[in-house]
Design a protein around this motif. Structure first.
Motif, mmCIF file in Angstrom:
data_model
loop_
_atom_site.group_PDB
_atom_site.id
_atom_site.type_symbol
_atom_site.label_atom_id
_atom_site.label_comp_id
_atom_site.label_asym_id
_atom_site.label_seq_id
_atom_site.Cartn_x
_atom_site.Cartn_y
_atom_site.Cartn_z
ATOM 1 N N LEU A 114 13.932 36.373 55.900
ATOM 2 C CA LEU A 114 15.093 35.613 56.368
ATOM 3 C C LEU A 114 16.159 36.553 56.945
ATOM 4 O O LEU A 114 16.800 36.240 57.958
ATOM 5 N N MET A 115 16.346 37.714 56.307
ATOM 6 C CA MET A 115 17.261 38.716 56.863
ATOM 7 C C MET A 115 16.789 39.175 58.239
ATOM 8 O O MET A 115 17.597 39.345 59.169
ATOM 9 N N VAL A 116 15.482 39.396 58.371
ATOM 10 C CA VAL A 116 14.934 39.863 59.654
ATOM 11 C C VAL A 116 15.211 38.852 60.750
ATOM 12 O O VAL A 116 15.649 39.213 61.862
ATOM 13 N N ARG A 117 14.967 37.571 60.478
ATOM 14 C CA ARG A 117 15.214 36.543 61.488
ATOM 15 C C ARG A 117 16.698 36.469 61.845
ATOM 16 O O ARG A 117 17.062 36.267 63.020
ATOM 17 N N SER A 118 17.558 36.631 60.846
ATOM 18 C CA SER A 118 18.999 36.606 61.113
ATOM 19 C C SER A 118 19.429 37.787 61.981
ATOM 20 O O SER A 118 20.245 37.639 62.895
#
Length: 322
Positions: A157-161
């Motif tokens: 989720l951090m990567v997508r953000s």
């Protein structure tokens, strides 16, 4: 055939005391401390509390209070486990609960058995302290396993953000809002600390050390290196999420392979005690002829030492680091 109910009463009292601990915890804190709550505890507290600063202060106090109380006699054996479990009870409250449970166990043994006063006192203390330790240990194991399972999804989720343009602090804040407990509240504390000026890499490192989790250490190191040397943090975290998933998959495979050995070791350690209880229940006078001999006490101590040694040996054989 004569039956002795006292060994069974000991077990019933221990189970009742263990259930009482969980009941007290749920009564005081309600569903807000549930580990699998869809809405994490921090968000619930923000909805009910006056402000973000008060919530952060309360959560940080809960997360550090147990390690600060390791100097309390007898409490040091619980401090590390209670810290990992993030028990909302304060150390003084846990000690008071131990005393209450010892009293409850003593009353139960007094009403249900006819053993000597000294034996009842020793058993009551052992049951009261042992029940709290078992409860805290189970909470710590469950919470750690849930965080390990949630971490790969949180990193992704951090990567997508990051890939859509959010800064890393905002990515952590998104994880804090979207991920349920226990990881959601942990990330929420980091997001709040970063908002108040703390270095986010340092906050991640502190969380990893507090929870004693290797995957979180990898995350903290990756963020710290990116902050000092630069680079594409999204790609770094994407690779890290894959590594964490691979380690988690391997860890589960190792658990499946060693499950038989773990249960064998547990059976070999518990079966003699269960057999002793069963013999005393079915035929209370079975050991009367040997109790007065000189070798009875040394033999009991030797058997107990072998049982304890068996637990540690079997645990070391199946404790495979991943």
């Amino acid at each position: 055939m004569e039956f002795a109910a006292e060994p069974l009463i000991y077990i019933i009292v221990f189970v009742a005391v263990l259930a009482l601990v969980e009941g007290l915890y749920l009564t005081v804190f309600g569903k807000s401390i549930s580990l699998n709550s869809r809405v994490n505890r921090r968000i619930e507290m923000l909805d009910k509390s006056a402000g973000r600063e008060q919530v952060l202060e309360q959560l940080r106090k809960e997360m550090t209070q147990h390690m600060k109380s390791r100097s309390i006699p007898l409490y040091s054996i619980l401090a590390t486990k209670a810290q990992k479990a993030n028990i909302a009870f304060s150390p003084s409250q846990l000690i008071m609960i131990m005393a209450l449970l010892c009293l409850v166990a003593f009353v139960g043994l007094t009403l249900g058995t006819a053993t000597d006063l000294a034996v009842r006192l020793v058993l009551s203390i052992a049951i009261g302290i042992g029940a709290v330790f078992v409860w805290v240990n189970n909470k710590a194991k469950k919470r750690s396993s849930m965080i390990e399972e949630q971490l790969p999804d949180a990193v992704e989720l951090m990567v997508r953000s990051l890939r859509v343009g959010h800064p890393f602090a905002s990515a952590v804040n998104i994880v804090a809002k979207e991920v349920p407990d226990p990881l959601g509240t942990e990330m929420g504390v980091i997001a709040d600390e970063a908002a108040y000026g703390r270095d986010i890499g340092e906050a991640l490192k502190h969380m990893a050390e507090r929870l004693d989790m290797q995957d979180l250490r990898f995350l903290a190191v990756a963020v710290t290196i990116q902050q000092t040397a630069g680079g594409n943090l999204a790609e770094i975290l994407d690779g890290l999420s894959k590594v964490i998933r691979s380690r988690f998959k391997l860890f589960r495979r190792v658990q499946a392979i060693t499950a038989e050995s773990k249960w064998s070791g547990m059976f070999l350690s518990i079966f003699p005690l269960l057999a002793l209880v069963a013999i005393n229940v079915i035929q209370p006078g079975y050991y009367d002829d040997v109790k007065e001999t000189d070798v009875f006490i040394p033999a009991c101590l030797a058997v107990g030492a072998f049982l304890v040694a068996n637990i540690f040996v079997m645990r070391s054989l199946v404790d495979i680091k991943v």
